[in-house]
Design a protein around this motif. Sequence first.
Motif, PDB file in Angstrom:
ATOM      1  N   LYS A  74       0.830  -1.195   0.000  1.00  0.00           N
ATOM      2  CA  LYS A  74       0.000   0.000   0.000  1.00  0.00           C
ATOM      3  C   LYS A  74       0.873   1.258   0.000  1.00  0.00           C
ATOM      4  CE  LYS A  74      -3.116   0.749   3.289  1.00  0.00           C
ATOM      5  NZ  LYS A  74      -3.996   0.303   4.391  1.00  0.00           N
ATOM      6  N   PRO A 115      11.237   6.496   1.868  1.00  0.00           N
ATOM      7  CA  PRO A 115       9.814   6.826   2.015  1.00  0.00           C
ATOM      8  C   PRO A 115       8.927   5.606   2.259  1.00  0.00           C
ATOM      9  CG  PRO A 115      10.725   7.826   0.030  1.00  0.00           C
ATOM     10  CD  PRO A 115      11.765   6.919   0.559  1.00  0.00           C
ATOM     11  N   ARG A 118       1.108  -0.108  15.741  1.00  0.00           N
ATOM     12  CA  ARG A 118       0.311  -1.321  15.802  1.00  0.00           C
ATOM     13  C   ARG A 118       0.713  -2.156  17.014  1.00  0.00           C
ATOM     14  NH1 ARG A 118       0.240  -3.154  10.573  1.00  0.00           N
ATOM     15  NH2 ARG A 118      -1.779  -2.173  10.299  1.00  0.00           N
ATOM     16  N   VAL A 172       6.870   3.317  11.484  1.00  0.00           N
ATOM     17  CA  VAL A 172       5.968   4.084  12.347  1.00  0.00           C
ATOM     18  C   VAL A 172       4.693   3.298  12.586  1.00  0.00           C
ATOM     19  CG1 VAL A 172       4.522   6.138  12.446  1.00  0.00           C
ATOM     20  CG2 VAL A 172       6.897   6.330  11.728  1.00  0.00           C
ATOM     21  N   ILE A 197      10.172   4.364   6.513  1.00  0.00           N
ATOM     22  CA  ILE A 197       9.776   5.186   7.656  1.00  0.00           C
ATOM     23  C   ILE A 197       8.296   5.000   7.997  1.00  0.00           C
ATOM     24  CG2 ILE A 197       9.537   7.562   8.499  1.00  0.00           C
ATOM     25  CD1 ILE A 197      12.208   8.144   7.151  1.00  0.00           C
ATOM     26  N   PRO A 198       7.373   5.167   7.013  1.00  0.00           N
ATOM     27  CA  PRO A 198       5.966   4.938   7.373  1.00  0.00           C
ATOM     28  C   PRO A 198       5.714   3.515   7.867  1.00  0.00           C
ATOM     29  CG  PRO A 198       6.120   5.929   5.196  1.00  0.00           C
ATOM     30  CD  PRO A 198       7.511   5.579   5.606  1.00  0.00           C
TER      31      PRO A 198
END
Lengths: 282, 272
Positions: B177, B203, B215, B210, B206-207
């Motif tokens: 995703k 990119p 979670r 996080v 990192i997400p």
Amino acid sequence: MSKLVLENVSFYHGRGTPYEIKALDNINIGIPAGKITGLIGHTGSGKSTLVQMFNGLLEPHEGRVLLDGVDIWSQPKKIRDVRFKVGLVMQYPEYQLFEETVFKDIAFGPLNMGVPESEIEERVLEAADFVGFERELLYKSPFDLSGGQKRRAAIAGIIAMRPEILVLDEPAAGLDPRGREAIFTNILNYQRANGNTVVIVSHSMEDMARLCDNIIVMSAGEILMSGDKDEVFTQSERLTSVGLDVPQITQLMNLLKIKGVECPDGIYTVEMAFEYLKNKLR
Amino acid sequence: MKSIALGQYYPSNSVLHRTDPRIKIILAILYIVCSFLCKNIISFGLLALSAIMLIIIARVPLKTIFGGLRPVLIILIITSLFNIFWTSGDILLFEWKFIHIYLEGLYSAAFMVIRIVSLIIGTSVFLTYTTTPIDLTDAIEDLLSPLKKIRVPVHEFAMMMTIALRFIPTLVEETDKIMTAQKARGVDFSSGSLITRAKALIPILIPLFVSAFNRASELATAMECRCYHGGEGRTRMKVRHIRFVDFIPLVLVLILATALIILNLLRIGFTI
């Protein structure tokens, strides 16, 4: 005039495996230029797959996608340019934030495009204004923002790319009413200011009725209806047959009609109903 | 992205699928020992035969098995080349300048390949293809439970493994995703130098980190809300009982091990 045209587009998930599923079945649609088009459909009807066709994230297995009359897959190496022309805001876009500051994150798309450094600030500030982002928030870490702010930062990240078409996949999903309202107002303002082409995916009929000029209804990977909002919302039986619904106020007007009150078709916002009934009762 | 797991559960209803997972772990260990007991042609033949029998009994399609072997293909090729060219012996087969190939070299290369392949087939058939990850961690917890006496947090380890396994598909999906979202912003993963490509991963990572941390803390809260407090006094929904039939494969593998030991003692065939 159609900005983006899909011709006989079909797409299969897991093509060539035993688990092959037809996600899009012979789709023929046009996205009119300078208008807001709403894409409605049930969960799993293929909306998200369809919007990924628009900017070349997925390549159709059959058929063509035409942007300004040119097949976007005629030069597969230049598909990145298409992604800049058709800006797609994915579902729950806050997952894509990663930079140290919101400013840098909004600048990420334009920098990838090769926009000169001198123009970046102008673009970022412009995009931030469109989504109603306060200046001081731009220098905060995106991870310190609230859910609604993150969402707006992510949308600004796409707007800063100045796409010719802005596609938003469920932009208000999971937000509280105030957050929804803010996002939709921002989108409306953005569209009105530049006369851009916008596509919004949603399953809220109320939001669609308020925002969109055109509506495309999807069901099980096919286009069920497409056209002017009036055309679509007058066919409430067909909409209900695929588990969708006309806006609640339209349902009310339909009920009134059955009860013998004279009501015109094509009332789908509370304001319209209010105006009509006020005049009628006077 | 979908082929991340090295071995994967293959749903079927074979005898091995129904065997108690604790027994299967012991079987896998025994089988590894067996593969190292082999020392001559006959014992390696037996090992290869047993690996083939395992595939037949487990009813796992050959395609899946070969798919699982693909990652080690390069290792297999390199080790067998080393064995062929660098083993010296008595029977010289081929000589050209500095290259000497001895019969012994060919044998040891073949033995090495049989050993590695049966090792992988054996462990993956016993463990990954016929046992679900959850059964496996439960079984590990059971087998290690004596260690609780010396205060090893066995249950906690098993729970950590279960959670890790559970979230692999979720993380894969999420990576997909995020990758799509960043591609829409013009990230290019497939061109440029190695450094630009590595930079393009920032990119994504990192997400991903996080959201994985978020979670994890949400999961911890949710578990605490349901009064989870570790293994003490915790019962299972499914309690496994070892039945008589579960011992049959154990006996068979033990017979194989004994046969291999006897073969070693007899010193027949070509030995290494």
